[in-house]
Write a protein that holds these residues in place. Sequence first.
Motif, PDB file in Angstrom:
ATOM      1  N   VAL A   1       0.991  -0.844   0.103  1.00 14.09           N
ATOM      2  CA  VAL A   1       0.204  -0.381  -0.232  1.00 14.09           C
ATOM      3  C   VAL A   1       1.050   0.859  -0.395  1.00 14.09           C
ATOM      4  N   LEU A   2       2.048   1.125   0.767  1.00 14.51           N
ATOM      5  CA  LEU A   2       2.501   2.165   1.106  1.00 14.51           C
ATOM      6  C   LEU A   2       3.323   2.830  -0.627  1.00 14.51           C
ATOM      7  N   ALA A   3       3.727   2.012  -1.108  1.00 17.82           N
ATOM      8  CA  ALA A   3       4.357   1.500  -2.409  1.00 17.82           C
ATOM      9  C   ALA A   3       3.664   2.158  -3.663  1.00 17.82           C
ATOM     10  N   LEU A   4       2.491   1.553  -3.684  1.00 17.81           N
ATOM     11  CA  LEU A   4       1.028   2.507  -4.736  1.00 17.81           C
ATOM     12  C   LEU A   4       0.866   3.417  -3.795  1.00 17.81           C
ATOM     13  N   LEU A   5       0.802   4.065  -2.685  1.00 16.52           N
ATOM     14  CA  LEU A   5       0.819   5.528  -2.295  1.00 16.52           C
ATOM     15  C   LEU A   5       1.615   6.411  -2.602  1.00 16.52           C
ATOM     16  N   SER A   6       3.049   5.779  -2.647  1.00 18.07           N
ATOM     17  CA  SER A   6       4.681   7.095  -3.255  1.00 18.07           C
ATOM     18  C   SER A   6       4.493   7.042  -4.523  1.00 18.07           C
ATOM     19  N   GLY A   7       3.752   5.882  -5.213  1.00 14.47           N
ATOM     20  CA  GLY A   7       3.877   5.920  -6.363  1.00 14.47           C
ATOM     21  C   GLY A   7       2.621   7.243  -7.061  1.00 14.47           C
ATOM     22  N   TRP A   8       1.619   6.986  -6.576  1.00 15.00           N
ATOM     23  CA  TRP A   8       0.767   7.900  -7.248  1.00 15.00           C
ATOM     24  C   TRP A   8       1.699   8.895  -6.916  1.00 15.00           C
ATOM     25  N   ALA A   9       0.888   9.400  -5.594  1.00 11.54           N
ATOM     26  CA  ALA A   9       2.056  10.404  -4.574  1.00 11.54           C
ATOM     27  C   ALA A   9       3.289  11.681  -6.134  1.00 11.54           C
ATOM     28  N   ALA A  10       3.695  10.409  -6.986  1.00 11.31           N
ATOM     29  CA  ALA A  10       5.527  10.780  -7.236  1.00 11.31           C
ATOM     30  C   ALA A  10       4.053  11.411  -8.988  1.00 11.31           C
ATOM     31  N   ALA A  11       3.210  10.330  -9.314  1.00 11.80           N
ATOM     32  CA  ALA A  11       2.749  10.822 -10.902  1.00 11.80           C
ATOM     33  C   ALA A  11       1.882  12.570 -10.487  1.00 11.80           C
ATOM     34  N   MET A  12       1.302  12.215  -8.960  1.00  9.97           N
ATOM     35  CA  MET A  12       0.821  13.817  -9.129  1.00  9.97           C
ATOM     36  C   MET A  12       1.594  14.625  -8.743  1.00  9.97           C
ATOM     37  N   LEU A  13       3.315  14.450  -9.235  1.00 13.55           N
ATOM     38  CA  LEU A  13       3.458  15.948  -7.901  1.00 13.55           C
ATOM     39  C   LEU A  13       3.307  17.062  -8.955  1.00 13.55           C
ATOM     40  N   ARG A  14       2.830  17.162 -10.608  1.00 14.60           N
ATOM     41  CA  ARG A  14       2.708  18.381 -11.432  1.00 14.60           C
ATOM     42  C   ARG A  14       1.272  19.085 -11.224  1.00 14.60           C
ATOM     43  N   THR A  15       0.920  19.102  -9.915  1.00 17.45           N
ATOM     44  CA  THR A  15      -0.285  19.389  -9.588  1.00 17.45           C
ATOM     45  C   THR A  15      -0.292  19.385  -7.635  1.00 17.45           C
ATOM     46  N   ARG A  16       0.016  18.247  -7.730  1.00 18.22           N
ATOM     47  CA  ARG A  16       0.054  19.210  -5.873  1.00 18.22           C
ATOM     48  C   ARG A  16       1.173  18.392  -5.900  1.00 18.22           C
ATOM     49  N   ARG A  17       1.684  18.555  -4.816  1.00 19.46           N
ATOM     50  CA  ARG A  17       3.134  18.771  -3.713  1.00 19.46           C
ATOM     51  C   ARG A  17       3.174  17.823  -2.649  1.00 19.46           C
ATOM     52  N   TRP A  18       2.352  17.829  -1.653  1.00 15.85           N
ATOM     53  CA  TRP A  18       2.184  17.449  -0.335  1.00 15.85           C
ATOM     54  C   TRP A  18       2.150  15.941  -0.498  1.00 15.85           C
ATOM     55  N   PRO A  19       1.147  15.303  -1.633  1.00 13.39           N
ATOM     56  CA  PRO A  19       0.600  13.997  -1.467  1.00 13.39           C
ATOM     57  C   PRO A  19       2.466  13.669  -1.330  1.00 13.39           C
ATOM     58  N   LEU A  20       3.551  13.811  -2.113  1.00 13.05           N
ATOM     59  CA  LEU A  20       4.813  13.222  -1.993  1.00 13.05           C
ATOM     60  C   LEU A  20       5.471  13.749  -0.553  1.00 13.05           C
ATOM     61  N   PHE A  21       5.454  14.815  -0.297  1.00 14.80           N
ATOM     62  CA  PHE A  21       6.691  14.822   1.088  1.00 14.80           C
ATOM     63  C   PHE A  21       5.616  14.542   1.857  1.00 14.80           C
ATOM     64  N   LEU A  22       4.126  13.981   1.947  1.00 16.48           N
ATOM     65  CA  LEU A  22       3.755  13.054   3.348  1.00 16.48           C
ATOM     66  C   LEU A  22       4.209  11.624   2.906  1.00 16.48           C
ATOM     67  N   ALA A  23       4.472  11.088   1.640  1.00 16.22           N
ATOM     68  CA  ALA A  23       4.467   9.304   1.700  1.00 16.22           C
ATOM     69  C   ALA A  23       6.638   9.769   1.490  1.00 16.22           C
ATOM     70  N   ALA A  24       6.774  10.840   1.355  1.00 13.00           N
ATOM     71  CA  ALA A  24       8.068  10.642   1.981  1.00 13.00           C
ATOM     72  C   ALA A  24       8.461  10.445   2.895  1.00 13.00           C
ATOM     73  N   ALA A  25       8.384  11.088   3.969  1.00  7.43           N
ATOM     74  CA  ALA A  25       7.737  10.916   5.691  1.00  7.43           C
ATOM     75  C   ALA A  25       7.455   9.614   5.962  1.00  7.43           C
ATOM     76  N   VAL A  26       6.410   9.494   5.189  1.00 10.74           N
ATOM     77  CA  VAL A  26       5.879   8.029   5.562  1.00 10.74           C
ATOM     78  C   VAL A  26       6.637   6.466   5.836  1.00 10.74           C
ATOM     79  N   GLY A  27       7.202   6.862   4.429  1.00 11.35           N
ATOM     80  CA  GLY A  27       7.732   5.486   3.735  1.00 11.35           C
ATOM     81  C   GLY A  27       9.342   5.717   4.638  1.00 11.35           C
ATOM     82  N   TRP A  28       9.127   6.632   5.431  1.00 12.12           N
ATOM     83  CA  TRP A  28      11.191   7.145   5.714  1.00 12.12           C
ATOM     84  C   TRP A  28      11.424   6.312   7.231  1.00 12.12           C
ATOM     85  N   LEU A  29      10.217   6.760   7.616  1.00  7.48           N
ATOM     86  CA  LEU A  29       9.801   6.808   8.988  1.00  7.48           C
ATOM     87  C   LEU A  29       9.060   5.694   8.919  1.00  7.48           C
TER      88      LEU A  29
END
Length: 383
Positions: free
Chosen positions: A49-77
């Motif tokens: 689930v975290l891998a899929l959410l991280s990929g989705w956040a990277a795909a949404m980067l052009r319109t929204r940045r905060w999902p990627l920042f959140l995914a980066a924090a959750v993925g590392w922790l």
Amino acid sequence: MASSAVALRRVVQRYGPLLLALTVAAAVWASATGDIGVRSPLPGAVPLVLALLSGWAAAMLRTRRWPLFLAAAVGWLVLAAAAAGVVASYQAGLRLRGRRLAGFLAGAAAVLAGGVLIGLEVGGVRRMTTAASGNVLMLAVCLVGLPLVLGLWVRARRDTLAALRDRAERLEREQEARADRVRAEERTRIAREMHDVVAHRVSLMVVQAGALEVTAVDPATVEAAALIRTTGRQALTDLREVLGVLRQAGSTVVPEHGLDALDELIGESRTAGLRVCRRDEGVASALPATVGRTAYRVVREALTNVRKHAGDAETVVCLRYLPDGLEVLVRNGPSKGGAALPGAGQGLLGLRERVELLGGRLEATPVDGGFLVRALIPVAGVA
């Protein structure tokens, strides 16, 4: 080379987000399974689930940045997965400025500190990887520092190129403005000289012709004086239009005649004493306005040359309507002699350029003691 670069840029813009999403998702999953990181003890569904959410956040980067920042924090922790964090740090350097960039750095420091606490709590390989002082420093450099610096460099380069492009465009506009100003000044100077020299002499000619028309006794002389006065007035009107165009900065052009005014032109030449007749061959058809104006210019210049150099010669104006164009022929016979009027010799040169711009050709050659002007003007591709 330029077309290849444009095609590559389009491919990257179209498929880049998808490729980035797949890469981030695969890297997070590989980190959770221990292939490129610390193996997670959590159930397989959580890393997936975290891998899929991280990929989705990277795909949404052009319109929204905060999902990627959140995914980066959750993925590392949760998984000690660095892929989303590297991309987030690069995007922060590329897009964030001022307080937002400082806020990202504070958040990254907090996430790294949280990772240290979790590593100390979990122990084992996780503690060695994320809690050892040397590894923490290296992770801070690799996860945050280097991507952030790269993003800042790319942004600075883009800003520099944009500034250089704006400067070049501004210099080009200034150069065009200076050129327009110089052209306007030159046009005004030419108009002033034409008015001072040509208009003065033509006006004097009109006045003298009017006086001769009033005082002459011979009917032929009166008729000739009237013709001179009328022609001079028309010349002044045409000159006024030309001067008006020269004084204008826009692209206004002097209204030109077409084939509908050809009979009037021939009639004026006959009135001036030229023996000229018109002959049409082929089936007359509607022609583009540009073709008609060019044909009129050819006939007018040719008749002007006949009046200058062979005023007593018989002249024939022939229009041949062809399936793919119009052929204009003006031929005069031999002259018995007489004084020729001065000419600059530039009329036919200008006509040749005008005809060639339409894809045609113009010939001017001596024939049987006379002279032939022949212009072939195509219709295809002419508006």
